[in-house]
Write a protein that holds these residues in place. Sequence first.
Motif, mmCIF file in Angstrom:
data_model
loop_
_atom_site.group_PDB
_atom_site.id
_atom_site.type_symbol
_atom_site.label_atom_id
_atom_site.label_comp_id
_atom_site.label_asym_id
_atom_site.label_seq_id
_atom_site.Cartn_x
_atom_site.Cartn_y
_atom_site.Cartn_z
ATOM 1 N N LYS A 362 0.861 -1.189 0.000
ATOM 2 C CA LYS A 362 0.000 0.000 0.000
ATOM 3 C C LYS A 362 0.897 1.238 0.000
ATOM 4 N N HIS A 363 0.753 2.039 -1.053
ATOM 5 C CA HIS A 363 1.569 3.240 -1.197
ATOM 6 C C HIS A 363 0.762 4.463 -0.790
ATOM 7 N N LYS A 364 1.334 5.285 0.087
ATOM 8 C CA LYS A 364 0.674 6.517 0.528
ATOM 9 C C LYS A 364 1.721 7.622 0.599
ATOM 10 N N LYS A 365 1.517 8.655 -0.206
ATOM 11 C CA LYS A 365 2.434 9.785 -0.180
ATOM 12 C C LYS A 365 2.294 10.542 1.142
ATOM 13 N N ILE A 366 3.382 11.186 1.525
ATOM 14 C CA ILE A 366 3.335 12.005 2.740
ATOM 15 C C ILE A 366 3.375 13.477 2.358
ATOM 16 N N ASN A 367 2.726 14.261 3.205
ATOM 17 C CA ASN A 367 2.705 15.713 3.028
ATOM 18 C C ASN A 367 3.586 16.316 4.119
ATOM 19 N N ILE A 368 4.740 16.813 3.723
ATOM 20 C CA ILE A 368 5.705 17.323 4.693
ATOM 21 C C ILE A 368 5.111 18.436 5.549
ATOM 22 N N SER A 369 4.210 19.227 4.968
ATOM 23 C CA SER A 369 3.635 20.355 5.707
ATOM 24 C C SER A 369 2.570 19.929 6.709
ATOM 25 N N ASN A 370 2.101 18.681 6.600
ATOM 26 C CA ASN A 370 1.074 18.182 7.511
ATOM 27 C C ASN A 370 1.735 17.538 8.729
ATOM 28 N N PRO A 371 1.460 18.027 9.945
ATOM 29 C CA PRO A 371 2.109 17.445 11.135
ATOM 30 C C PRO A 371 1.627 16.030 11.456
ATOM 31 N N ARG A 372 0.527 15.613 10.880
ATOM 32 C CA ARG A 372 -0.008 14.277 11.157
ATOM 33 C C ARG A 372 0.878 13.213 10.525
ATOM 34 N N VAL A 373 1.345 12.264 11.353
ATOM 35 C CA VAL A 373 2.176 11.152 10.890
ATOM 36 C C VAL A 373 1.387 9.867 11.114
ATOM 37 N N ALA A 374 0.926 9.253 10.037
ATOM 38 C CA ALA A 374 0.025 8.103 10.146
ATOM 39 C C ALA A 374 0.757 6.815 10.485
ATOM 40 N N TRP A 375 1.970 6.642 9.933
ATOM 41 C CA TRP A 375 2.747 5.415 10.147
ATOM 42 C C TRP A 375 4.149 5.780 10.631
ATOM 43 N N GLU A 376 4.767 4.876 11.357
ATOM 44 C CA GLU A 376 6.099 5.167 11.891
ATOM 45 C C GLU A 376 7.130 5.349 10.783
ATOM 46 N N HIS A 377 6.989 4.597 9.688
ATOM 47 C CA HIS A 377 7.993 4.708 8.621
ATOM 48 C C HIS A 377 8.002 6.095 7.989
ATOM 49 N N GLU A 378 6.926 6.860 8.162
ATOM 50 C CA GLU A 378 6.878 8.191 7.568
ATOM 51 C C GLU A 378 7.897 9.137 8.198
ATOM 52 N N GLN A 379 8.253 8.895 9.460
ATOM 53 C CA GLN A 379 9.306 9.708 10.072
ATOM 54 C C GLN A 379 10.652 9.444 9.391
ATOM 55 N N PHE A 380 10.883 8.195 8.956
ATOM 56 C CA PHE A 380 12.095 7.893 8.191
ATOM 57 C C PHE A 380 12.031 8.575 6.825
ATOM 58 N N SER A 381 10.873 8.467 6.178
ATOM 59 C CA SER A 381 10.727 9.016 4.833
ATOM 60 C C SER A 381 10.934 10.530 4.819
ATOM 61 N N ARG A 382 10.537 11.212 5.884
ATOM 62 C CA ARG A 382 10.718 12.655 5.946
ATOM 63 C C ARG A 382 12.199 13.036 5.967
ATOM 64 N N LEU A 383 13.037 12.081 6.375
ATOM 65 C CA LEU A 383 14.487 12.316 6.377
ATOM 66 C C LEU A 383 15.158 11.581 5.215
ATOM 67 N N ARG A 384 14.351 11.192 4.228
ATOM 68 C CA ARG A 384 14.833 10.555 3.004
ATOM 69 C C ARG A 384 15.515 9.213 3.265
ATOM 70 N N VAL A 385 15.004 8.478 4.230
ATOM 71 C CA VAL A 385 15.464 7.113 4.499
ATOM 72 C C VAL A 385 14.364 6.147 4.068
ATOM 73 N N THR A 386 14.711 5.164 3.256
ATOM 74 C CA THR A 386 13.721 4.192 2.792
ATOM 75 C C THR A 386 13.205 3.379 3.973
ATOM 76 N N ALA A 387 11.892 3.271 4.090
ATOM 77 C CA ALA A 387 11.306 2.542 5.217
ATOM 78 C C ALA A 387 9.926 2.042 4.836
ATOM 79 N N ALA A 388 9.451 1.058 5.581
ATOM 80 C CA ALA A 388 8.122 0.481 5.372
ATOM 81 C C ALA A 388 7.566 0.043 6.708
ATOM 82 N N THR A 389 6.252 -0.016 6.799
ATOM 83 C CA THR A 389 5.578 -0.512 7.999
ATOM 84 C C THR A 389 4.843 -1.798 7.664
#
Length: 570
Positions: A362-389
């Motif tokens: 399941k692919h879900k883009k993240i919105n950097i300007s949105n403070p809501r973080v739905a999955w833990e891997h999104e914190q990695f993605s915000r720092l350009r680290v490949t991650a998955a949940t």
Amino acid sequence: MAMTPRKTRNREMLFDSVIALVFILVACVDLCDGATVVDVYRLIQYDMSGVPFGSRLASLNHHAASLHFSPHADLSRTVLLIPLRELNMSFVQEYIAASKPLGGLILLLPQMFSVENKGGVGSNHDDGSKELLKNVLDEVEQILIHTNLPDASFLQYPVYFAFEDENIDTVLLDIKKNDATGQPATATTGGYKFVVSATEPKKVGSPPITNIQGWLAGLKTDGDSHQLPTIAIVASYDTFGAAPALSVGSDSNGSGIVALLEVARLFSLLYSNPKTRGQYNLLFGLTSGGPYNYNGTRKWLQSFDQRLRESIDYAICLDSIGSWENELWIHVSKPPENAFIKQIMEDFSSVAEELGFQVNLKHKKINISNPRVAWEHEQFSRLRVTAATLSELSTPPELLERTGGLVDGRQFVNEAAIVRSVKLIAESLAKHIYGHQGKNVQIFADNSNLAVNPSYVRSWLDVLSRTPRVAPFLSKDDPFVTALKKELEDHTDEVNLQREVLDGMFTFYDSTTAKLNIYQVASVTFDLLLLLVLGSYLIVLFSFLVITTRGLDDLISLFRRPPSRKVKTA
């Protein structure tokens, strides 16, 4: 002058009578005020972006009623005692969602939701009633936590949870009988009074969060001066629910913690031998602040230097993997065409097929300007680290949903599902580390020295299912955090703690547990009757003592009208 035997005898009689009166009063007090003490758990109180949520009060001192109250009753000074089995959503909408005044609310939960209940639903519940009660409690909990309330987002009266037992069930039965007569408990009619003595809740200042990490260093080949690549296995360990003292989160995210510890144990066996040690570093992270946009994960990642961050091939975050049957989901932020995403999906899909179930992407883009973080891997993605949940959930939960609330107990988790999840994770990682892609090789085969240990999974799942883990109420030296650190030290190296403070939009308040004192109070009619009896007794006693000491004439003279002043002058 010496006292005569008669006066001495009268004084002794007076003393004996006073003693008897005292005993009568004590007996009456015991009869009227017999109390039962019950453990109760307060509804969470917090602010989000300055907006108050939950119950704002803790102390309680009102008469009790059941759900069978009169339609026109004024409940502003009444505590409602309501079993979950009898709760209907129309009441919830009318009194809670519409913020109608109440003196207090106590929800009685079946023992199947108790922390002490390790695996059953109770002898009186079939699977149908179990699921029904679970769904009702889940719905009520979400209303109480975030409340999409039309008029207010908080409750101006105390709300507590308690568990059914013989004592409180007896009290509830009596309360229902009183309500059936159409005369609710009051100071006039008597009944039961509920008292919780608690101080005003105070803000939790600088709530601590603690991240725990451990390493398994890979094996460098001779002459290799480059830093080895790293794979991170991560799970958030704290919870959030309507009652902080009951939020154990067996599935969310107890299942993820158990899986991470077992994967660490299995690879520690492989990495303990240089011949089987892979050319990858393994980084294990147990993070805090998960329900609050993975606040701890963000702080943990920000503590990495650039070199370490760049060495991470990918991170696998584990979230709610303890109650699935035939399929799991891999959630990613980077496009499926990404080389590492394709590799992760290929490894996990092939292993899942061998084990007889399915893994979906399941692919879900993240919105950097949105403070809501739905999955833990999104914190990695915000720092350009490949991650998955990896999760049993196909869609991300809303903020503060599915974070280990009242319904997330041990009895709703299937340890066999966790065992299968561990095997999937371990074999998939091994494929990537040892280059076994496309090969049907089982390193962690059943009945081998590297097999997944169901007893280990079960024991840790039991521990987690008895341990509330709401971050603001875990001290930095909490025994649970210490136990996690020690367990990771048994399997990995360079284990250390990162202590931080929970920041962001949340403010929490203390006072999460209390003692409920239940008093059976006599009615005013009983009090008046008791006063009449005691008054009559004292009059008879006084008359008897006057007659025996001074004679009947003196007693009569006390009630004669004294001569007027004019008569005396004449």
